[in-house]
Design an enzyme around this catalytic site. Sequence first.
Site, PDB file in Angstrom:
ATOM      1  N   ILE A  49      51.686  46.003  32.337  1.00 45.62           N
ATOM      2  CA  ILE A  49      51.189  47.421  33.579  1.00 45.62           C
ATOM      3  C   ILE A  49      52.369  47.580  33.978  1.00 45.62           C
ATOM      4  CG2 ILE A  49      49.183  46.701  33.897  1.00 45.62           C
ATOM      5  CD1 ILE A  49      48.544  49.238  31.715  1.00 45.62           C
ATOM      6  N   MET A 107      51.378  50.246  36.802  1.00 47.35           N
ATOM      7  CA  MET A 107      50.604  51.368  37.925  1.00 47.35           C
ATOM      8  C   MET A 107      51.218  51.559  39.525  1.00 47.35           C
ATOM      9  SD  MET A 107      46.520  50.647  36.309  1.00 47.35           S
ATOM     10  CE  MET A 107      46.485  49.270  35.088  1.00 47.35           C
ATOM     11  N   THR A 159      52.834  42.656  37.920  1.00 42.73           N
ATOM     12  CA  THR A 159      52.943  40.988  37.374  1.00 42.73           C
ATOM     13  C   THR A 159      53.667  41.090  35.986  1.00 42.73           C
ATOM     14  OG1 THR A 159      50.376  40.570  38.377  1.00 42.73           O
ATOM     15  CG2 THR A 159      51.095  39.404  36.363  1.00 42.73           C
ATOM     16  N   GLU A 161      39.276  44.105  32.469  1.00 39.09           N
ATOM     17  CA  GLU A 161      40.292  44.072  33.577  1.00 39.09           C
ATOM     18  C   GLU A 161      39.314  43.400  34.463  1.00 39.09           C
ATOM     19  OE1 GLU A 161      43.687  45.752  36.502  1.00 39.09           O
ATOM     20  OE2 GLU A 161      42.991  46.032  35.055  1.00 39.09           O
ATOM     21  N   GLY A 180      43.366  44.470  40.573  1.00 39.04           N
ATOM     22  CA  GLY A 180      42.255  45.055  39.608  1.00 39.04           C
ATOM     23  C   GLY A 180      41.852  46.351  40.390  1.00 39.04           C
ATOM     24  N   GLY A 181      42.135  46.413  42.083  1.00 38.15           N
ATOM     25  CA  GLY A 181      41.273  47.550  42.508  1.00 38.15           C
ATOM     26  C   GLY A 181      40.758  46.607  43.828  1.00 38.15           C
ATOM     27  N   THR A 182      40.517  46.811  45.198  1.00 35.93           N
ATOM     28  CA  THR A 182      40.613  46.177  46.427  1.00 35.93           C
ATOM     29  C   THR A 182      39.230  46.065  46.170  1.00 35.93           C
ATOM     30  OG1 THR A 182      40.409  48.426  47.647  1.00 35.93           O
ATOM     31  CG2 THR A 182      42.505  47.787  47.451  1.00 35.93           C
ATOM     32  N   GLU A 202      37.437  47.025  48.525  1.00 35.60           N
ATOM     33  CA  GLU A 202      36.513  48.311  48.624  1.00 35.60           C
ATOM     34  C   GLU A 202      37.080  49.207  48.291  1.00 35.60           C
ATOM     35  OE1 GLU A 202      37.831  45.338  51.974  1.00 35.60           O
ATOM     36  OE2 GLU A 202      38.874  46.133  50.190  1.00 35.60           O
TER      37      GLU A 202
END
Length: 384
Positions: free
Chosen positions: A128, A130, A163, A249, A370-372, A374
């Site tokens: 995927i 993004m 990935t 996820e 998967g999103g930091t 932070e």
Amino acid sequence: MSMDALSRTAYTEDHEAFRQTVRRFMQEEIATHAAEWGDAGIVPKAMWPKAGELGLLCPTVPEEYGGLGLDFGYNAIVDEESAYNGRVATGFSLQSDIVVNYLISYGSEEQKREWLPRMVSGEVVTAIAMTEPGTGSDLQGMRTTARKDGNHYVINGSKTYITNGQNADLVLVCVKTDTEIEPQWKGVSIVLVEADREGFSKGRNLDKIGQDEADTSELFFNDVRVPITNCLGEEGKGFIYLMSELPQERLSIAVSAQASAQRAFDDTVEFTRERKAFGKPVLDFQNTRFTLADLKSKLQVGWAHLDWALARHLKKELTPEEGAAAKLWHTEMQWEVMDKCLQLHGGAGYMNEYAIARAWRGARVMRIFGGTNEIMKELIGRKL
């Protein structure tokens, strides 16, 4: 301590029977090739059909599309065993825990029949796309576009840090189908792009500081034409689809983080018991015992929380902020475990021939993808 010694509440006897099959595969087919695949920078595609044959890929796919129709607990077992016994970033979890859900939830009947059976069998590898250069976690800022031309989209742009990018046969590409609409998230769609489409190319297999065996790529789209029927779900709903799948996820990342932290801890207990300093085992020093006692306590809490989160998710009750919190806590804990365990290995910990060195390097990205973390804090904080 093996993971078998843990008292788990999230799994049934059927889950645990499945675990034995997964474990054998990870120990015999995956772990033995870790160094070889790390040097090559990729897991051979031949591994995917082998995993598919044993039911390790996409176990939640309904039987009518060639799957086993099982719950996410089976995915979690693959993630745990991969992290603990395989210790290789195979890319299986991306396909099983993330990509397949988009097709099951939003795919047309034609798309499901075309792709799901081959994703289950391992014949098809998916990715995927993004992230773009310069946008990172800001999906609304993406610049890749899909312009309508008759009954086709024409896609232009680029993606990075993808990935499975080198192995992928099918890529779910996040694009702007409307660049004028406000707010911008309403213009985002997801389009299926086959790897053999003219104008689509795979760039470098990117050189990373860890997870060397995981192929991570740049992707380029130069006037790539795909039928409008390749749009996943409704045009302009892509951002909503992405947000709705993020709790799973992030739970998947938390599962892998917890299991890999447990393996690092177990290896370190064994290492410090065997290694001598000043005439006695390193484990006999109070500093070593206290450090490991602290880590063991956090691992114990982590497994209990993970079972809670899995139980919530199996009942479809895990909220986006709970998924974010799981990803945040388990990856932060994983990093603490990895760093302290490497320290307890002394100079050996800095040598790639020791598993802790590779595990430490591989763990660093877990607080980023998967999103930091932070961003996780920001998402949790918005719901306070």
